[in-house]
Design a protein around this motif. Structure first.
Motif, PDB file in Angstrom:
ATOM      1  N   GLY A 133       3.998   8.382  -0.211  1.00  0.00           N
ATOM      2  CA  GLY A 133       5.290   8.623  -0.297  1.00  0.00           C
ATOM      3  C   GLY A 133       5.955   7.888   0.871  1.00  0.00           C
ATOM      4  O   GLY A 133       7.150   7.238   0.558  1.00  0.00           O
ATOM      5  N   LYS A 134       5.499   8.002   2.042  1.00  0.00           N
ATOM      6  CA  LYS A 134       6.098   7.182   3.134  1.00  0.00           C
ATOM      7  C   LYS A 134       6.160   5.633   2.985  1.00  0.00           C
ATOM      8  O   LYS A 134       7.058   4.691   3.392  1.00  0.00           O
ATOM      9  CB  LYS A 134       5.298   7.387   4.163  1.00  0.00           C
ATOM     10  CG  LYS A 134       5.797   8.707   5.085  1.00  0.00           C
ATOM     11  CD  LYS A 134       5.081   9.245   6.209  1.00  0.00           C
ATOM     12  CE  LYS A 134       5.281  10.608   6.956  1.00  0.00           C
ATOM     13  NZ  LYS A 134       4.655  10.709   8.232  1.00  0.00           N
ATOM     14  N   VAL A 135       4.903   5.053   2.412  1.00  0.00           N
ATOM     15  CA  VAL A 135       4.952   3.542   2.061  1.00  0.00           C
ATOM     16  C   VAL A 135       5.927   3.350   1.207  1.00  0.00           C
ATOM     17  O   VAL A 135       6.595   2.502   1.420  1.00  0.00           O
ATOM     18  CB  VAL A 135       3.386   3.300   1.298  1.00  0.00           C
ATOM     19  CG1 VAL A 135       3.412   1.796   1.093  1.00  0.00           C
ATOM     20  CG2 VAL A 135       2.159   3.572   2.425  1.00  0.00           C
ATOM     21  N   LEU A 136       6.241   3.918   0.115  1.00  0.00           N
ATOM     22  CA  LEU A 136       7.229   3.647  -1.059  1.00  0.00           C
ATOM     23  C   LEU A 136       8.610   3.896  -0.296  1.00  0.00           C
ATOM     24  O   LEU A 136       9.544   2.714  -0.736  1.00  0.00           O
ATOM     25  CB  LEU A 136       7.010   4.583  -2.228  1.00  0.00           C
ATOM     26  CG  LEU A 136       5.797   4.501  -2.804  1.00  0.00           C
ATOM     27  CD1 LEU A 136       5.620   5.542  -4.126  1.00  0.00           C
ATOM     28  CD2 LEU A 136       5.644   2.902  -3.701  1.00  0.00           C
ATOM     29  N   LEU A 151       4.987  -5.150  -3.031  1.00  0.00           N
ATOM     30  CA  LEU A 151       4.300  -4.374  -2.449  1.00  0.00           C
ATOM     31  C   LEU A 151       2.701  -4.360  -2.819  1.00  0.00           C
ATOM     32  O   LEU A 151       2.510  -4.057  -3.922  1.00  0.00           O
ATOM     33  CB  LEU A 151       4.729  -3.020  -2.481  1.00  0.00           C
ATOM     34  CG  LEU A 151       3.884  -1.849  -1.866  1.00  0.00           C
ATOM     35  CD1 LEU A 151       3.780  -1.676  -0.373  1.00  0.00           C
ATOM     36  CD2 LEU A 151       4.651  -0.388  -2.374  1.00  0.00           C
ATOM     37  N   VAL A 152       1.916  -4.548  -2.026  1.00  0.00           N
ATOM     38  CA  VAL A 152       0.498  -4.119  -2.267  1.00  0.00           C
ATOM     39  C   VAL A 152       0.169  -3.105  -1.599  1.00  0.00           C
ATOM     40  O   VAL A 152       0.285  -2.846  -0.266  1.00  0.00           O
ATOM     41  CB  VAL A 152      -0.288  -5.381  -1.739  1.00  0.00           C
ATOM     42  CG1 VAL A 152      -1.770  -5.204  -1.723  1.00  0.00           C
ATOM     43  CG2 VAL A 152      -0.241  -6.742  -2.527  1.00  0.00           C
ATOM     44  N   TYR A 153      -0.736  -2.107  -2.355  1.00  0.00           N
ATOM     45  CA  TYR A 153      -1.375  -1.119  -1.452  1.00  0.00           C
ATOM     46  C   TYR A 153      -2.934  -0.825  -1.853  1.00  0.00           C
ATOM     47  O   TYR A 153      -3.148  -1.164  -2.976  1.00  0.00           O
ATOM     48  CB  TYR A 153      -0.533   0.140  -2.151  1.00  0.00           C
ATOM     49  CG  TYR A 153      -1.227   1.638  -1.394  1.00  0.00           C
ATOM     50  CD1 TYR A 153      -0.913   1.843  -0.136  1.00  0.00           C
ATOM     51  CD2 TYR A 153      -1.982   2.129  -2.374  1.00  0.00           C
ATOM     52  CE1 TYR A 153      -1.543   3.051   0.406  1.00  0.00           C
ATOM     53  CE2 TYR A 153      -2.670   3.332  -1.742  1.00  0.00           C
ATOM     54  CZ  TYR A 153      -2.305   3.785  -0.512  1.00  0.00           C
ATOM     55  OH  TYR A 153      -2.959   4.897   0.128  1.00  0.00           O
ATOM     56  N   VAL A 154      -3.539  -0.790  -0.861  1.00  0.00           N
ATOM     57  CA  VAL A 154      -4.932  -0.385  -1.140  1.00  0.00           C
ATOM     58  C   VAL A 154      -5.315   1.009  -0.679  1.00  0.00           C
ATOM     59  O   VAL A 154      -5.010   1.192   0.639  1.00  0.00           O
ATOM     60  CB  VAL A 154      -5.780  -1.314  -0.280  1.00  0.00           C
ATOM     61  CG1 VAL A 154      -7.420  -1.227  -0.467  1.00  0.00           C
ATOM     62  CG2 VAL A 154      -5.490  -2.936  -0.579  1.00  0.00           C
ATOM     63  N   GLY A 155      -5.982   1.954  -1.472  1.00  0.00           N
ATOM     64  CA  GLY A 155      -6.271   2.951  -0.933  1.00  0.00           C
ATOM     65  C   GLY A 155      -7.347   3.806  -2.191  1.00  0.00           C
ATOM     66  O   GLY A 155      -7.553   3.069  -2.986  1.00  0.00           O
ATOM     67  N   ASP A 156      -7.918   4.857  -1.834  1.00  0.00           N
ATOM     68  CA  ASP A 156      -8.892   5.668  -2.585  1.00  0.00           C
ATOM     69  C   ASP A 156      -8.586   7.111  -2.941  1.00  0.00           C
ATOM     70  O   ASP A 156      -9.059   7.517  -4.056  1.00  0.00           O
ATOM     71  CB  ASP A 156     -10.130   5.447  -1.879  1.00  0.00           C
ATOM     72  CG  ASP A 156     -10.183   6.638  -0.633  1.00  0.00           C
ATOM     73  OD1 ASP A 156      -9.120   7.010  -0.263  1.00  0.00           O
ATOM     74  OD2 ASP A 156     -11.184   7.025  -0.095  1.00  0.00           O
ATOM     75  N   ALA A 157      -7.445   7.368  -2.713  1.00  0.00           N
ATOM     76  CA  ALA A 157      -7.023   8.703  -3.132  1.00  0.00           C
ATOM     77  C   ALA A 157      -5.619   9.057  -3.227  1.00  0.00           C
ATOM     78  O   ALA A 157      -4.737   8.203  -2.491  1.00  0.00           O
ATOM     79  CB  ALA A 157      -7.993   9.903  -2.376  1.00  0.00           C
ATOM     80  N   VAL A 158      -5.230  10.140  -3.813  1.00  0.00           N
ATOM     81  CA  VAL A 158      -3.759  10.418  -3.599  1.00  0.00           C
ATOM     82  C   VAL A 158      -3.528  12.098  -3.576  1.00  0.00           C
ATOM     83  O   VAL A 158      -4.416  12.838  -4.528  1.00  0.00           O
ATOM     84  CB  VAL A 158      -2.919   9.869  -5.068  1.00  0.00           C
ATOM     85  CG1 VAL A 158      -1.643  10.625  -4.969  1.00  0.00           C
ATOM     86  CG2 VAL A 158      -2.708   8.594  -5.019  1.00  0.00           C
ATOM     87  N   ALA A 169       8.924   5.593  -6.479  1.00  0.00           N
ATOM     88  CA  ALA A 169       8.621   4.468  -7.056  1.00  0.00           C
ATOM     89  C   ALA A 169       9.848   3.906  -8.104  1.00  0.00           C
ATOM     90  O   ALA A 169      10.181   2.749  -8.198  1.00  0.00           O
ATOM     91  CB  ALA A 169       7.351   4.579  -7.998  1.00  0.00           C
ATOM     92  N   GLY A 170      10.607   4.831  -8.469  1.00  0.00           N
ATOM     93  CA  GLY A 170      11.734   4.511  -9.281  1.00  0.00           C
ATOM     94  C   GLY A 170      12.740   3.897  -8.395  1.00  0.00           C
ATOM     95  O   GLY A 170      13.553   2.924  -8.840  1.00  0.00           O
ATOM     96  N   GLU A 171      12.929   4.543  -7.323  1.00  0.00           N
ATOM     97  CA  GLU A 171      13.673   3.863  -6.376  1.00  0.00           C
ATOM     98  C   GLU A 171      13.719   2.488  -6.127  1.00  0.00           C
ATOM     99  O   GLU A 171      14.496   1.569  -5.821  1.00  0.00           O
ATOM    100  CB  GLU A 171      13.838   4.695  -5.184  1.00  0.00           C
ATOM    101  CG  GLU A 171      14.525   5.963  -5.454  1.00  0.00           C
ATOM    102  CD  GLU A 171      14.451   6.973  -4.352  1.00  0.00           C
ATOM    103  OE1 GLU A 171      13.884   6.610  -3.185  1.00  0.00           O
ATOM    104  OE2 GLU A 171      15.081   7.986  -4.216  1.00  0.00           O
TER     105      GLU A 171
END
Length: 255
Positions: A133-136, A151-158, A169-171
């Motif tokens: 959420g902070k990234v977005l 925006l590129v994001y790399v991760g494994d979990a939410v 994301a809508g914003e």
């Protein structure tokens, strides 16, 4: 709480959800290797964007402890992406990462890929929860100041609520910023969340595992080239033979 590498900036703390999925297993690559290779080769051949200004790419990564087993591999691939950015020469990049007890940091916008890659290699994984959420929110604020190309994001979990992330994301989507999310492993909650963020922002989501290092590197490089050249560069490929990879990416971006 500071969220910058250099120089300091302001950041806000936000409540985090709990319940990280323990570990992850290697996922099947959603794209064919031949399509990816063909797509990347043709996008690179188009060269950088022309006209005034630079493209701007925000590169964010999950640096929590669950990514530690493959962290060195991921850093190597992401460093190669920055080298490709250096060759493009018309792209500014900002690095952001989160880890630990609410730590989230972002660098300055830079065009020196060597310095940024070196900075990224200094980051180590710490235990903590996801802070997507902070990234977005950070991406939205940055783009309100000066538009971000991608925006590129790399991760494994939410570990956050998908509805909350979808709102943010809508914003971001209202500002025309596509998000390209690369999922390490196959956690189903992360898969759903990444797909929804990609759909809302007209970006794309892709899973990768230990056996798909080359595909991840090529896709990261392709997104960097897209950020410099824009969607017109990808659209130009549709008129050429063997454009299945570009067609697939554009298809995801338009859902």
């Amino acid at each position: 709480m500071a969220r910058d590498l250099k120089p300091p900036k302001n950041a806000t703390s936000e409540p985090l959800a709990t319940g990280k999925a323990a570990g992850s297993v290697a996922a099947r690559d959603a794209s064919s290797s031949s399509e990816i290779a063909d797509f990347v080769a043709k996008v690179k051949a188009l060269g950088p964007a022309t006209g005034p200004g630079r493209g701007r790419l925000l590169f964010a990564m999950d640096a929590t402890m669950s990514r530690a087993p493959t962290w060195d591999m991921a850093l190597a691939l992401q460093s190669e992406m920055f080298q490709a950015v250096k060759e493009i020469g018309s792209l500014e990049v900002q690095l952001m990462y989160f880890r630990g007890a609410g730590e989230a940091r972002a660098s300055r916008w830079v065009s020196n890929a060597d310095a940024l890659a070196g900075l990224m290699r200094q980051v180590a994984c710490h235990g903590g929860y996801t802070q997507i959420g902070k990234v977005l929110t950070h991406a939205r604020r940055e783009s309100e100041t000066k538009r971000i190309s991608a925006l590129v994001y790399v991760g494994d979990a939410v570990e956050e609520q998908i509805d909350d992330l979808a709102g943010r994301a809508g914003e971001l989507a209202l500002l025309g910023v596509p998000a390209f999310l690369f999922q390490e492993g196959d956690d189903p909650h992360a898969t759903r969340a990444f797909a929804e963020i990609a759909r809302l922002t007209k970006g794309a989501a892709c899973r990768f595992g230990p056996g798909s290092a080359a595909e991840l590197r090529d896709l990261l490089t392709a997104v960097a080239v897209y950020a410099a050249g824009g969607e017109k560069a990808l659209q130009a490929l549709l008129a050429k033979p063997g454009s299945a990879g570009a067609r697939r990416l554009l298809g995801q971006m338009k859902r």
